[in-house]
Design a protein around this motif. Structure first.
Motif, mmCIF file in Angstrom:
data_model
loop_
_atom_site.group_PDB
_atom_site.id
_atom_site.type_symbol
_atom_site.label_atom_id
_atom_site.label_comp_id
_atom_site.label_asym_id
_atom_site.label_seq_id
_atom_site.Cartn_x
_atom_site.Cartn_y
_atom_site.Cartn_z
ATOM 1 N N GLN A 38 0.824 -1.205 0.000
ATOM 2 C CA GLN A 38 0.000 0.000 0.000
ATOM 3 C C GLN A 38 0.860 1.259 0.000
ATOM 4 O OE1 GLN A 38 -3.355 0.057 -0.314
ATOM 5 N NE2 GLN A 38 -3.182 2.298 -0.487
ATOM 6 N N ALA A 39 1.938 1.238 0.758
ATOM 7 C CA ALA A 39 2.850 2.387 0.784
ATOM 8 C C ALA A 39 3.439 2.638 -0.599
ATOM 9 C CB ALA A 39 3.957 2.143 1.803
ATOM 10 N N GLU A 42 0.976 4.272 -2.934
ATOM 11 C CA GLU A 42 0.740 5.680 -2.630
ATOM 12 C C GLU A 42 1.991 6.534 -2.808
ATOM 13 O OE1 GLU A 42 -1.241 6.415 1.055
ATOM 14 O OE2 GLU A 42 -2.732 4.812 0.765
ATOM 15 N N LYS A 44 4.794 6.358 -1.145
ATOM 16 C CA LYS A 44 5.371 6.715 0.147
ATOM 17 C C LYS A 44 6.319 5.618 0.607
ATOM 18 C CE LYS A 44 1.163 9.126 1.732
ATOM 19 N NZ LYS A 44 0.067 9.097 2.731
ATOM 20 N N GLN A 48 6.624 6.533 6.211
ATOM 21 C CA GLN A 48 5.735 7.674 5.934
ATOM 22 C C GLN A 48 4.272 7.239 5.947
ATOM 23 O OE1 GLN A 48 7.337 8.896 2.161
ATOM 24 N NE2 GLN A 48 8.682 10.456 3.059
ATOM 25 N N TYR A 49 4.001 6.105 5.329
ATOM 26 C CA TYR A 49 2.621 5.618 5.272
ATOM 27 C C TYR A 49 2.096 5.297 6.674
ATOM 28 C CZ TYR A 49 -1.328 2.505 4.544
ATOM 29 O OH TYR A 49 -2.565 1.914 4.619
ATOM 30 N N SER A 52 1.432 8.360 8.752
ATOM 31 C CA SER A 52 0.208 9.072 8.359
ATOM 32 C C SER A 52 -1.023 8.400 8.955
ATOM 33 C CB SER A 52 0.099 9.136 6.832
ATOM 34 O OG SER A 52 -0.113 7.848 6.266
#
Length: 293
Positions: A38-39, A42, A44, A48-49, A52
């Motif tokens: 998923q990171a 996106e 990222k 970072q993911y 967030s």
């Protein structure tokens, strides 16, 4: 930032992020590799993911110590590197020579060779997590835990994070003949990992980890040792480079990097013992020891 995986009272598996301040936040995924994917989608980094998500949610109203923790990742394969610390070389020489510490053996050659010792350790089905029992082998009379820094890898060999590994070992079987290494290292419940994955991006210097091991018997501490990953003979990237050479790495493969803490030569584990392995920044991996069946 650490990632943990636990099971609720309703047997639901939950993935959560744990900040340095102790804030625990549930993640929308159920496994660590889905977080990594998923990171990437996106644009990222994993850190970072996760940051967030943590910043946008309320923290869970309980601490990690109250959870039924699972292995932080279901590693399809667990590999291990041997004789990567001076202490490990000394212990292997002691086993191989019947205690003649001044004798030179093939372990000295491995320690100094270009190619490291790397062997297959475990599968997901054989690996246990925090609080679960590690098993003694029935045909060994000299068994110990080996506390190790473990690397969590992607299919390209990138280090995604760090966790703790317990490489259960039979010193008498390995010492009898080096060709018995697979039997000295791999049997049911002979490997544990956990309690968390410390994201690689959050680690400034992986050669600054402090490792300690404590063994308890009848409620009393009978063995204690400590060391640092700064004592590693080889670099982590070097070990990974040999693991992936002409080999297929599966996403989430774990590589144990060797032990620098060895109990006294007269010590062997017994059923009912408890092994606690602590690495700074990661946590404590605690496992009861089950008697041989």
């Amino acid at each position: 930032m650490r990632i943990i995986r636990y099971k609720t009272a309703a047997s639901q598996i939950v993935l959560a992020a744990l900040t340095e301040e102790g804030k625990l936040t549930e993640l929308p995924q159920q496994d660590f590799l889905s977080v990594v994917k998923q990171a990437q989608e996106e644009g990222k980094t994993v850190l970072q993911y996760v940051q967030s998500i943590s910043a946008s949610k309320e923290g869970l109203p309980f601490s990690m110590e109250k959870l039924d923790l699972l292995t932080p990742i279901e590693a399809p394969e667990v590999w291990a590197a041997g004789v990567t610390y001076e202490k490990s070389r000394e212990a292997r020489n002691y086993e191989a020579t019947g205690g003649k510490l001044d004798a030179s053996t093939f372990y000295d050659k491995v320690y100094d060779a270009v190619r490291p010792e790397i062997f297959f350790k475990s599968t997901a089905a054989r690996t246990v997590g925090p609080g679960q029992g590690v098993q003694l082998r029935s045909d060994s009379e000299w068994q110990i835990p080996e506390p190790e820094l473990a690397l969590v890898l992607d299919s390209s060999g990138t280090i995604l994070g760090y966790t703790i590994g317990n490489d259960m070992s039979c010193r008498d079987i390995e010492g009898e003949n080096p060709l018995y290494l697979p039997q000295a290292k791999m049997w049911k419940r002979s490997c544990s990992i956990g309690p968390a994955i410390l994201l690689a991006e959050a680690v400034e210097n992986p050669y600054d980890f402090q490792i300690s091991c404590r063994i308890f018997r009848d409620g009393e501490k009978v063995v204690e040792g400590s060391a640092s990953t700064g004592q590693l003979k080889r670099k982590l990237d070097e070990l990974v480079s040999f693991l992936k050479r002409d080999n297929e790495l599966f996403e989430g493969t774990v590589l144990l990097t060797g032990t620098c803490i060895v109990p006294p030569n007269e010590f062997t584990l017994a059923g009912g013992d408890r092994v606690d392995i602590e690495i700074s920044g990661i946590g404590v991996l605690s496992n009861p020891v089950l008697a041989a069946q």
